[in-house]
Design an enzyme around this catalytic site. Structure first.
Site, short mmCIF file in Angstrom:
data_model
loop_
_atom_site.label_atom_id
_atom_site.label_comp_id
_atom_site.label_asym_id
_atom_site.label_seq_id
_atom_site.Cartn_x
_atom_site.Cartn_y
_atom_site.Cartn_z
N ARG A 188 2.22 9.42 -5.92
CA ARG A 188 1.85 10.69 -6.59
C ARG A 188 2.41 10.71 -8.01
O ARG A 188 2.59 9.66 -8.62
CB ARG A 188 2.34 11.92 -5.79
N LYS A 222 -9.30 -0.25 -6.01
CA LYS A 222 -9.30 0.41 -4.69
C LYS A 222 -10.65 1.08 -4.46
O LYS A 222 -11.11 1.87 -5.28
CB LYS A 222 -8.18 1.46 -4.66
N HIS A 236 -10.37 1.34 1.69
CA HIS A 236 -10.14 2.31 2.76
C HIS A 236 -11.35 2.14 3.67
O HIS A 236 -12.44 2.60 3.35
CB HIS A 236 -10.02 3.74 2.23
N ASP A 273 1.46 2.66 3.52
CA ASP A 273 0.60 3.83 3.33
C ASP A 273 1.42 5.12 3.37
O ASP A 273 0.93 6.18 3.77
CB ASP A 273 -0.53 3.89 4.37
N HIS A 308 1.58 5.38 -1.76
CA HIS A 308 1.23 6.55 -2.58
C HIS A 308 2.51 7.11 -3.17
O HIS A 308 3.41 7.53 -2.42
CB HIS A 308 0.53 7.61 -1.74
N HIS A 311 0.87 -1.21 0.00
CA HIS A 311 0.00 0.00 0.00
C HIS A 311 0.89 1.24 0.00
O HIS A 311 1.49 1.58 1.02
CB HIS A 311 -0.91 0.02 1.24
N HIS A 358 -4.62 -0.55 5.77
CA HIS A 358 -4.16 0.24 6.93
C HIS A 358 -5.10 0.16 8.14
O HIS A 358 -5.63 1.15 8.60
CB HIS A 358 -3.88 1.70 6.55
N ALA A 404 -3.90 14.86 5.36
CA ALA A 404 -3.73 13.58 6.05
C ALA A 404 -2.71 12.73 5.32
O ALA A 404 -2.83 12.53 4.11
CB ALA A 404 -5.06 12.85 6.10
N ASN A 412 -5.08 7.23 -6.22
CA ASN A 412 -5.80 8.48 -5.87
C ASN A 412 -5.04 9.72 -6.32
O ASN A 412 -4.73 10.60 -5.53
CB ASN A 412 -6.13 8.53 -4.36
N LEU A 432 -5.00 9.29 7.90
CA LEU A 432 -6.29 8.62 8.00
C LEU A 432 -6.10 7.15 7.62
O LEU A 432 -5.37 6.88 6.67
CB LEU A 432 -7.31 9.29 7.08
N HIS A 487 2.98 14.55 1.38
CA HIS A 487 2.34 15.86 1.18
C HIS A 487 3.44 16.89 1.47
O HIS A 487 4.22 16.69 2.41
CB HIS A 487 1.20 16.09 2.17
#
Ligand code: NCD
Ligand code: ZN
Ligand code: ZN
Length: 360
Positions: free
Chosen positions: A31, A115, A152, A263, A29, A27, A190, A279, A55, A235, A267
């Protein structure tokens, strides 16, 4: 240390080094653009593969978008060293309108999972599912073609307390989903609560969960230690100590229903340290070191390899990796910040120390 302080990390074994089959992150991210370029080397240094979350803005909803995103990830890989062989495993973002045909196109394009973001549950989830009943045709196709659903697992109902949203999701969504699609593979992503750990442990062989390093290491006090700490905000939000202990017990049990998913969610620092902070915790920089510390804290280093390197591929029906990596008990400092385009990215534990290091 009191029970409410985190991380307690009471037990420490005499083990000084541990060698694992090269692990995967189930899992992640990554970007796009500058952020992708900045973060990918951190993951690729440690992990052979990662499940890449869809996402983006706009989200990755079609097989064609997933293939294009995969090419951008491959182009951002390091050109030499262990990271050069990193393989992204692509996912599609499920919407109210995902057609069954797209599942087939996805499977043919090498997409490994879909997802489910309940609309409004987390970062970039506006296009998510408003009611799981709308996804019936897609779920039937996934069940038929053996593509797992990654969830999620939080309800978005504003009447439900933020800290209870995962537990309520089990009753309202997971239980009916399991009943209606008994053969569908489902990963409860998560997980943060004892409720979810207990649910997954008894839900049968088609249900599994990922657990992050930060949910194993910290309870919700970390959010408010001497003031508000935005870099610990993610989150599902950190929970109370009893839940953290239940997650540690789940991974220490050795059950193959639990596997590694960082996860890691980058950011920019200025959007975390903000009146309405984003988050997500950036853990990819030192993911394995953080997991080693968590497992060591409960005398379970001998369970780390299966959690990090075996249970995930076994659940997804993919081969285990062949290479190895070694962690040594050697203190390292975490930088205050990393460069991210014109701005900065603050890793979890910034300016503090880690007990473990990856051997060169
Ligand atoms: N975990 C987070 O707090 N944030 C994730 C989204 C998610 O995994 O829910 C992100 O994309 O930033
Ligand atoms: Zn999520
Ligand atoms: Zn995530």
């Amino acid at each position: 240390m009191t029970a409410e302080k985190s991380p307690p990390n009471a037990i420490q074994s005499p083990i000084q080094s541990i060698t694992l089959t090269r692990p995967d992150d189930w899992h992640l991210h990554l970007r796009d653009g500058d952020t992708l370029a900045a973060v990918l080397p951190h993951t690729a240094r440690q992990f052979a593969r990662a499940i890449v979350m869809p996402n983006l803005r706009p989200p990755v909803t079609t097989a064609a978008q997933a293939l294009a995103y995969r090419e951008r990830i491959l182009a951002a890989r390091p050109t030499s060293g262990p990271g050069a062989g990193f393989q992204p495993l692509m996912t599609l973002y499920l919407t109210d309108n995902t057609p069954a045909d797209e599942i087939v196109r996805g499977r043919d394009a090498g997409v490994v999972a879909l997802k489910l973001y309940p609309a409004g549950a987390t970062t970039n989830s506006d296009a998510g599912v408003t009611d799981i009943r709308h996804t019936r045709a897609a779920l039937e196709a996934m069940q038929r073609h053996g593509l797992p659903l990654l969830v999620h697992g939080e309800v978005t109902d504003s009447e439900i307390d933020l800290f209870d949203r995962e537990a309520v999701f089990i009753d309202r969504v997971m239980v009916p989903l399991r009943r209606d699609f008994p053969e569908l593979k489902v990963v409860f992503e998560h997980i943060t609560t004892r409720d979810a750990a207990q649910y997954v442990a008894q839900a049968g062989p088609h249900t599994a969960a990922t657990i992050t390093a930060h949910h194993l290491l910290y309870n919700r006090n970390a959010l408010f230690q001497g003031g508000v700490r935005p870099h610990y905000y993610c989150l599902p939000v950190l929970k109370r100590e009893t839940h953290r202990q239940a997650l540690l017990a789940a991974v220490a049990s050795g059950s193959d229903r639990f596997f590694l998913g960082t996860d890691s969610a980058p950011h920019p620092t200025h959007l975390k340290e903000h009146a309405c902070g984003c988050a997500g915790c950036y853990t990819a920089l030192n993911a394995l070191e953080l997991y080693a510390e968590a497992f060591d804290s409960v005398g379970a280093l001998d369970r780390l390899e299966a959690f990090a390197s075996h249970h995930g591929p076994d659940f997804y029906g993919l081969p285990r990796n062949s290479g190895q990596i070694t962690l040594v008990r050697q203190v390292q400092n975490v930088p205050d910040a990393l460069a991210l385009g014109q701005g900065k990215l603050t890793p979890l534990r910034a300016g503090e120390q880690l007990a473990w290091s990856l051997a060169a």
